[in-house]
Write an enzyme that holds these catalytic residues in place. Structure first.
Site, PDB file in Angstrom:
ATOM      1  N   GLU A 177      -0.281  80.344  70.967  1.00  0.00           N
ATOM      2  CA  GLU A 177      -0.362  78.845  70.754  1.00  0.00           C
ATOM      3  C   GLU A 177      -1.067  78.609  69.241  1.00  0.00           C
ATOM      4  OE1 GLU A 177      -3.099  77.436  73.750  1.00  0.00           O
ATOM      5  OE2 GLU A 177      -1.294  77.443  75.216  1.00  0.00           O
ATOM      6  N   GLU A 186       3.347  80.452  79.775  1.00  0.00           N
ATOM      7  CA  GLU A 186       2.316  79.785  80.337  1.00  0.00           C
ATOM      8  C   GLU A 186       2.544  78.293  81.159  1.00  0.00           C
ATOM      9  OE1 GLU A 186      -1.613  79.302  78.568  1.00  0.00           O
ATOM     10  OE2 GLU A 186      -1.232  81.044  77.157  1.00  0.00           O
TER      11      GLU A 186
END
Ligand code: AHR
Length: 505
Positions: A175, A294
């Site tokens: 991320e 995710e």
């Protein structure tokens, strides 16, 4: 209550793609009680000789998880892998900055890798491109995968691991588009760093597969420029781009919540389009595949988590992200699985985030208590068990409705997976109308000689029903709501239900 009429056609010749079994992957981060008090608990009666809970491992085997992402997540962006190897009593206690906890390094990359393989899973390792960079990514790869006779491979051998771990899949950071990320980067900064890191890592081990960091959600302000810019740097060196997405029903609007898988579908389509744009621009030959590494429902624990990080930081394994999932969460998890199967040609890996205690299908009670299954355990278990083979093109006609933030929401979402070897086909279907049952007829004429093996359903009168350590309110059951006649399966799908309809010879 009305009964919606739904029609579906499946044909063994009309295929999306083989399902890569790694879409049934999961994720364990050094976060909260995922590792300590989750998979690892030497004091627990079920602990094995290495301190890992056998009851938890058994449940993970039930889920049949082919790959587990590790060690983060946000955790990886300040992870010093060297702290996690070598004699345990010499490992440092460190401030863990992502979750404001204390990391004791009692479990590190060697113990985890050994445990994962024992649980039947490969490891998807992430490297720290937040506070670290190319050299450290090369060092950890040399430590894990090089056979010997070099500084880091010999270090691994001196730690008792003669054979290389041969970890095949590596994430280039986590991320990195998110301002919350330690070492957060602009797309140019990340693109260049990931490109050079990937190039160096593939020199060390050309057999590895690399995942370039994509956007943290569909709503990130930099999406989809992030993918367009970063992939122009990494395209030649990587195999996958990552996607992450969590949903929540903070507004208490169940219809709108169950429509969120449509957003996931749009997200996937846009990422595919962006990957193909970069491919065209590069005059490239390969398709970049998706690692949806995710995905889940995550919102129940937000307030408690903020309280811990703001008012009670620097604890060892605090109970963070311990969402207790209800029945509608299980429906959305089922819908998200169907959505990924519908994109089986491009989504080749995925990780249910996470696996134990932290936004997880499996929970453990502290103090020697039992492990138990959350509602979301079941759709994942069914898809992992019966969703291997070839995803077939779903041709569906279903009523549609609008919700607060979604237009044209299909009442029934479904996909089927054909397992040629076993001569079985499984239809996964969610009736996401919370008001009306549906009668679904499925043309299965191409499956001559097949019969219905079973129809499993997960349903509840209470969308908010949840499980606990001693009380399983939401569990699958067999039903006789399906029949087969003249090449047509007729199934009753109760309102708000997850259905697994299995046919075989
Ligand atoms: O899975 C929990 C967290 O969600 C991960 O650490 C991070 O990557 C994401 O924001």
């Amino acid at each position: 209550m009305a009964c919606n009429k739904v029609k579906m056609v499946i044909d063994k010749e009309f295929r999306i793609s083989e399902v890569d079994e790694r879409i049934y992957g999961s994720f364990i981060e050094h976060l909260g009680r995922a590792v300590y008090d989750g998979i690892y608990c030497p004091e627990h009666p079920s602990a094995d000789e290495y301190g890992f809970r056998s009851d938890v491992k058994e449940m993970i085997r039930e889920l049949n998880v082919p790959i587990i992402r590790y060690p983060g997540g946000n955790f990886v962006s300040s992870f010093n892998w060297e702290d996690s190897v070598g004699p345990v009593n010499e490992r440092p206690r460190r401030l863990e900055l992502a979750w404001k906890s204390i990391e004791e390094n009692k479990v590190g990359l060697n113990e985890f890798t050994k445990w994962a393989r024992n649980a039947g899973s490969d490891v998807m390792m992430a490297v720290n491109l937040g506070t670290r960079g190319i050299a450290d990514a090369c060092n950890i790869l040399e430590y894990c995968n090089h056979p010997g006779n070099t500084k880091y491979s010999d270090l691994r051998i001196s730690h008792g691991y003669k054979e290389p771990h041969n970890i095949k899949t590596w994430c280039l950071g986590n991320e990195m588009d998110g301002p919350w990320q330690l070492g957060h980067k602009t797309m140019e900064e990340y693109g260049r760093l990931a490109e050079e890191t990937a190039r160096a890592m593939k020199i060390i081990d050309p057999t590895i597969e690399l995942v370039s960091c994509g956007s943290s959600s569909l709503t990130m302000p930099t999406f989809p420029d992030w993918e367009a810019v970063t992939l122009q740097h990494t395209y030649d060196h990587v195999d996958y781009v990552s996607m992450h997405q969590y949903y929540g029903n903070g507004k208490g609007d169940s219809e709108d919540f169950l429509a969120c898988s449509d957003d996931m579908d749009e997200f996937i389509r846009t990422v595919i389009a962006t990957c193909d744009y970069v491919k065209a621009k590069k005059r490239g030959k390969k398709d970049i595949k998706i690692s949806f590494d995710e995905w889940n429902v995550w919102y129940h624990s937000n307030a408690a988590d903020n309280d811990i990080t703001e008012n009670h930081p620097w604890q060892v394994a605090p109970p963070m992200l311990e969402d207790i999932y209800n029945f509608e969460d299980a429906l959305l998890v089922g819908l998200m699985l169907i959505t990924m199967l519908k994109h089986a040609d491009r989504v080749k890996m995925a990780c249910l985030a996470q696996l134990v205690n932290v936004i997880a299908p499996i929970m453990t009670e502290a103090g020697g208590g039992p492990a138990w299954k959350q509602t979301i355990f079941y759709p994942f278990m069914h898809a992992s068990a019966f969703g291997r083979g070839t995803a077939l093109l779903p041709v569906i006609s279903t009523p549609k409705f609008d919700t607060a933030t979604h237009v044209g929401v299909t009442a029934v979402e479904a996909v089927s997976v054909y397992n040629e070897e076993k001569e079985e086909v499984t239809i996964f279907a969610v009736n996401r109308s919370i008001k009306d049952d549906a009668e679904m007829t499925v043309d299965v004429r191409s499956f001559e000689g097949y019969r219905i093996l079973e129809h499993i359903v997960l349903e509840s009168d209470d969308l908010l029903a949840a499980n606990g350590p001693f009380n399983e309110k939401v569990a699958p059951k067999q039903t006789s709501q399906s029949s087969l006649d003249g090449g047509t399966v007729t199934s009753i799908l109760h309102k708000a239900s997850w259905n697994v309809i299995r046919l075989g010879k």
